[in-house]
Design an enzyme around this catalytic site. Structure first.
Site, PDB file in Angstrom:
ATOM      1  CG  ASP A   1     102.737 -17.703 -92.742  1.00 53.57           C
ATOM      2  OD1 ASP A   1     102.606 -18.850 -92.283  1.00 53.57           O
ATOM      3  OD2 ASP A   1     102.904 -17.489 -93.954  1.00 53.57           O
TER       4      ASP A   1
ATOM      5  CE  LYS B   1      99.813 -23.343-102.056  1.00 51.29           C
ATOM      6  NZ  LYS B   1      98.622 -23.897-101.411  1.00 51.29           N
TER       7      LYS B   1
ATOM      8  CG  ASP C   1      97.798 -19.832 -93.443  1.00 54.30           C
ATOM      9  OD1 ASP C   1      98.796 -19.134 -93.235  1.00 54.30           O
ATOM     10  OD2 ASP C   1      97.860 -21.024 -93.809  1.00 54.30           O
TER      11      ASP C   1
END
Length: 1175
Positions: free
Chosen positions: A1091, A932, A889
């Site tokens: 991604d 986050k 990742d």
């Protein structure tokens, strides 16, 4: 009390609590790509109430019964009208309402008799138009009245008329004239006309198409609606039949309307003359006029997508006039010249493309099976819901359903035939009705499709807008498949696909290894019937008509609703209004008694469209924007909002080689073979059939939905108590709907997984307008939740090799989320420390210590536990065949691209572009876990306001945080986040500002923002000002917002805010595609979730190497410089006349584009040594 009965009771309670004197709000339709609709009429589900009311209410009952429960929308969460049982008026007393109803009944009967009489009459279809130009009209003058014309004389008359029409007239509009802005409602009418003519051509109703065209051309005010495409469509239809007389009439009408013929117009005329072996002089005259109009004969064969027989007759006509003419020589195979793809398309050098693990004969059998599936257009599979005990009640319910469905099929057929007859009459009167659309499929196919829709209609109903759109698409897709059936396309497809499989099969070899697209194209062109997609208004118009047929035809005995009810028929579907968010939307809702019947019967099958199910054979390779993925079902290369055409136009204007990178990457992703993790599926089904487990992502059934603590109020309750009960009721209903939606989604996914158990299947891919890739089947794919991903494995396994087991263990620790900040060696050591827990989880997942349940991704953790357990217990772990996908990742991938673009050393270090002993966590660097999401989305353009809302939501989830300080704390934290990111990623913010300012100037000057990705994919942002368009008539007028790229101005705010995130998404998609292509060249199995890159455990080192190489190569290109040059050329050149204010904007844009953000000194080569860049 069952959940169903409680819902009905709750709705009734809401009705009782509402104020009867409140004004009714106007309704707004729910959105479908930004659709909304105003309220037209309403209807409600009947409810049985035992009550004796005063006699006067009987009049109201008569009205409600006569109008089939026409509803009154009220200002509450959902409107449901009570049907009241009451005494009838005494005999002999006739009320005003009764007299009115009797008059309406007689009027309706007379109207029906008139329609029946019209249908029996033979309508005369007009052939000869009224011509407004005297010069053209004289050419079509018939001979003297009563004088018979021989066929030769008629032919000479028509030839003279065509010769007169061919030369350019002074009033003709050049074909190249820029399209003018058309009012949305006029555009809607033109789309309906064009689709009408196209459907007439498809169904052989050319006489009807000609009649409607003549009718409107002959009336000057209506002639303005007709466009060149309409005349061309009718001409092409006549040309295919060789009908010279009618074609001449249409050609003359075209010129009479002041239009100039384009290449299609001349192609139609020449094709017709080629079929009839026309006199050479008229063909020569036609070619001469075509050349004078700026078209060359070669363009007939290079620029137009004609079928094989059409090209043949066209060539015959041209060669007859010009014997020396020959087809243009076939150009050599074009080669992509992109620097980034040079090695992919280089003919030299070693290539080790992977092959499938299945032999040729097996793959051919799988092709035959998939072809049968797509020809059937739908797939029925067993449901995984817990099977009911076959009691007498269940048996009777299924028997009743079977009987009702047989009756409904007969009634639907009758109503459909009646509707077609009525619409045929209206079309004969010159109206562009839906009649030809209803001829695209057989009547039995329409009935079957409507019965499928009825079967899957949810208990809470479906917005009419969504249902109409779905039905319209179903008709279009079935029509496209049927078109391929009536030609020899299927035979050619089978032959070519059989040869293509030699490239992929495990037991065959080809002369030279090549990419799937290259090999497919080397087998020769496969002609596919081209069909332009219908516009959104046309889809909705057709779909709404079909939905209304369903409402009209499907009825059931009243006795099913109430045991004491009569056998009188009542509707199964009702049109009601309901609030969704702040909008009031029209919904088609099934009668609660019908829903209860379905629940009792608990039928064991689910039905899906073929495009909703994974493929049973490898997808067709993508070769163009029109061809790829499913064998017969049409799939868009670039998915976009319905009604958006700009993306397709950009793709079609591209040079073929420009899209090769994207086409080959999508083909590679779709060629990955999958299988279901059967052991994990068994555990999930065990939970699903019990009561679910929300913590593990297995939704509970509706029976577990929350219910109001108090279902009715005592007499004399205060208004405040009533208001509180209404709020609680609304909360419970909302929760019940959400649970039902989640449960249905899980049911579809798990039923498909069970259906595909022990099978190999494939997931064809396409992309969005930014180039990001997605699997086409929506319900079961690897882009879903933790549970969806855990159910999938690679169908082909690979031996773990010397390092594969280590990567399995590291992947397992990554899935738990327990050691995110540790090094890889520390994660590996942790896996060994907890090996006992891992083995216990694998052996006793539901009865052991359940360590896996505490992980961030519990199901993927469990799947990895099982794989590790099998590997460590095998005699030789290096030889163990692993099927589990291992993930790598990106570390806040958007910020990685920004840091690389700006060569920002500080930012690069924070997102792991630089080598380090431990992974860097940008979220930890900025603030706590609470922020986050905001940190991650700032890079994609989130505003301070949006960031504050995200932080507020996270803080409310923290149980020990004082909730009274959430508002102040969220404001404080969002300021810190933006300030910290500004300091850490200075180059990032500068680039973001440059992109935003450029987009702001471009959109204010009147353009949508465009660019081309490093791989050559053309991008245009689909954000435009919305214009409301209405599809009128029927039970509800659908008003939707149209953003039809060509005529609407850009939405400057969305264009400005969308450019930075969309540009970064186009870069991460380019990086993924490059990685996919180079991994494929090295023999790897590779798939991605944006991604997050997946491959076998043994191949992780190779994939990591390729991933880093391609990131460095991508960002070694002058990306921002190339973007600035493209934008300056596209928007700052003098391609159109500009207003003074626009000239100022363009000058400022030019200045901005030439002032590129300054970059830092970060060395990209350091990425090659960064362990945690992707990990």
């Amino acid at each position: 009390m069952s959940a169903l009965r409680w819902t009905r009771g709750a709705a009734g309670l809401g009705r009782a609590l509402s104020s009867s004197g409140r004004r009714r709000p106007t309704s707004e339709e729910g959105t479908l790509s930004g659709l909304c609709s105003s309220r037209r009429s309403s209807a409600a589900s009947p409810r049985e109430q035992d009550a004796q009311k005063e006699w006067g209410h009987a009049e109201l009952l008569e009205v409600l019964e006569a109008r089939v429960r026409q509803l009154q929308a009220e200002s509450r969460s959902e409107v449901m009208m009570k049907k009241v049982q009451m005494d009838r008026p005494p005999k002999g007393r006739s009320s005003r309402w009764a007299q009115k109803l009797e008059a309406e009944k007689q009027m309706k009967q007379k109207r029906q008799e008139f329609l029946d009489m019209q249908q029996k009459q033979t309508h005369t279809l007009h052939t000869e138009p009224r011509i407004w130009s005297k010069k053209l009209a004289n050419c079509l003058q018939p001979s003297k009245k009563g004088a018979a014309r021989s066929s030769e004389e008629e032919e000479r008359r028509l030839t003279r008329a065509l010769q007169a029409a061919l030369p350019k007239l002074g009033s003709c509009t050049p074909a190249s004239t820029k399209a003018v802005v058309v009012e949305p409602n006029i555009l809607l009418l033109q789309q309906r006309f064009l689709a009408f003519f196209e459907c007439c051509a498809c169904t052989g109703n050319m006489a009807l198409a000609h009649h409607v065209l003549v009718t409107h051309h002959s009336k000057y005010d209506k002639q303005q609606l007709l466009t060149l495409d309409m005349y061309n469509t009718v001409m092409l239809g006549w040309a295919r039949q060789g009908s010279f007389k009618e074609l001449v009439y249409v050609f003359v009408m075209l010129k009479d309307a002041g239009l100039s013929p384009d290449l299609w117009s001349y192609a139609a005329a020449l094709q017709c003359m080629g079929r009839r072996d026309q006199d050479v002089r008229i063909i020569q005259r036609c070619l001469k006029e075509m050349v004078e109009a700026g078209f060359q004969p070669q363009q007939l064969f290079t620029d137009l997508g004609l079928a094989g027989d059409e090209r043949a007759v066209l060539l015959r006509a041209v060669v007859k006039a010009e014997p020396a003419f020959s087809l243009p020589p076939q150009a050599p195979d074009p080669v992509n010249t992109s620097t980034l793809l040079k090695e992919v398309y280089a003919k030299k050098g070693p290539k080790s493309y992977p092959k499938l693990h299945l032999p040729l004969e097996t793959l051919r059998d799988l092709f035959d099976e998939q072809l049968r599936v797509e020809l059937s257009t739908s797939v029925s599979i067993p449901s995984v819901e817990k099977a009911p005990v076959m009691t007498k009640e269940v048996t009777e319910a299924r028997k009743t359903l079977k009987t009702l469905r047989e009756q409904w099929e007969r009634e639907l057929l009758r109503v459909l035939q009646q509707t077609k007859a009525t619409m045929a009459c209206q079309a004969h009167e010159g109206q562009p009705t839906l009649y030809p659309f209803l001829c695209l499929l057989s009547e039995e196919e329409f009935v079957s499709m409507l019965m499928q829709v009825l079967k899957v209609l949810p208990a809470q109903g479906e917005p009419l807008l969504h249902l109409a759109h779905d039905l319209g698409l179903r008709v279009l897709n079935r029509h496209l498949v049927k078109q391929k059936q009536v030609t020899n396309h299927l035979q050619k497809l089978g032959q070519q696909y059989s040869k293509y499989l030699r490239l992929l099969a495990s037991d065959t070899q080809v002369e030279a290894p090549c990419l799937p697209r290259e090999y497919w194209e080397s087998l020769g062109p496969l002609e596919t019937p081209l069909q332009q997609p219908w516009s959104l208004p046309v889809l909705l118009h057709l779909g709404k008509q079909l939905a209304e047929l369903l409402v009209q035809a499907v009825q059931m005995p009243r006795s099913l609703a109430t045991p004491q009810g009569s056998c009188r028929l009542i509707p199964v579907l009702y049109h009601v209004y309901s609030f969704r968010s702040y909008r009031q939307i029209g919904i088609l809702k099934p009668h609660p008694a019908f829903t209860q019947l379905l629940e009792t019967a608990a039928e064991p099958t689910l039905t899906f469209e073929t495009t909703e199910v994974p493929m049973l054979c490898p997808p067709l390779p993508w070769t163009s924007p029109h061809a790829g993925a499913y064998l017969l079902s049409s799939t868009k290369l670039m998915r976009a909002m319905e009604g958006t055409t700009q993306h397709q136009h950009l793709l079609e204007r591209c040079a073929p080689t420009q899209l090769h990178g994207a086409l080959d990457a999508l083909t590679q992703l779709g060629n990955c073979a999958w299988r279901v993790n059967g052991r994990l599926l068994d555990l999930v089904l065990q939970l699903f059939r019990d009561k679910g487990c929300a913590r593990l992502g297995v939704p509970p059934p509706r029976s577990e939905a929350p219910r109001p603590a108090q279902q009715q109020l005592p007499p004399g309750s205060s208004p405040l108590q009533k208001a509180e009960l209404r709020k609680e009721l609304a909360r419970c209903l909302k929760a019940a709907r959400e649970m039902h939606s989640l449960r249905s989604e899980a049911l579809y996914r798990l039923s498909l997984a069970q259906h595909l158990r022990n099978r190999v299947f494939w997931l064809p891919h396409n992309m969005d307008f930014r180039g990001r890739t997605y699997p086409c089947p929506p319900y079961f794919n690897h882009l879903g939740s933790d549970l969806a991903r855990a159910l999938l494995e690679f169908a082909e396994g690979r031996p773990l090799g010397p390092h594969g087991l280590d990567w399995l263990k590291i992947h397992l620790v990554n899935m738990t989320g327990l050691r995110k900040c540790d090094s890889l060696s520390m994660r590996l050591a942790f896996a060994d420390e907890v090996m006992e827990e891992i083995l216990d989880s694998a052996d006793n997942p539901m009865t052991g210590r359940k360590w896996w349940m505490e992980a961030d991704e519990p199901w993927q953790t469990l799947a990895c536990c099982m794989e590790v357990a099998q590997a460590v217990r095998s005699p030789d772990p290096t030889a163990y065949i692993s099927h589990l996908p291992i993930h790598q990742d990106g570390s806040c991938n958007g910020l990685q691209h920004y840091a690389a673009l700006g060569r920002d050393s500080a930012g690069a270090a924070s997102v792991n572009l630089m080598p380090s002993d431990l992974p860097q966590d940008v979220y930890r660097e900025v603030a706590a876990q609470v922020v986050k999401q905001t940190v991650m989305t700032v890079v994609y353009g989130v505003t301070r306001y949006g960031g504050r809302l995200q932080i507020e939501k996270r803080l409310r989830e923290v149980s020990d945080f004082p909730q009274e300080f959430v508002w102040e704390a969220s404001h404080y934290l969002v300021r810190l986040v933006f300030k910290s990111l500004q300091e850490m990623f200075s180059s990032t913010r500068a680039i973001q500002h440059w992109l935003t300012e450029s987009a702001n100037l471009i959109s204010h000057a009147g353009w949508p923002v465009e660019w081309v990705t490093p791989l050559g994919i053309p991008i245009i942002q689909p954000y435009h000002r919305e214009a409301k368009v209405q599809v009128k008539g029927g039970i509800q007028s659908l008003t939707f917002t149209s953003s039809m790229d060509i005529s609407q101005k850009p939405n400057t705010l969305k264009q400005k805010n969308g450019f930075p995130p969309n540009f970064i998404h186009s870069l991460d998609s380019s990086h993924m595609m490059l990685t996919a292509l180079y991994c494929y060249g090295r023999g790897l199995t590779f798939v991605s979730v944006h991604d997050c890159f997946w491959t076998h455990a043994a191949d992780i080192p190779v994939m990591n190497e390729v991933c880093r190489e391609q990131f460095v190569r991508l960002h070694s290109q002058p990306i921002l410089e190339d973007l600035a040059k493209f934008l300056e050329k596209r928007f700052c050149s003098a391609s159109r006349s500009l207003k003074p204010s626009e000239r100022i904007l363009v000058a400022k844009l030019q200045e901005t584009l030439r002032s590129l953000p300054e970059t830092g000194t970060f060395d990209l080569e350091q990425v090659m040594r960064s362990t945690y860049f992707f990990s």
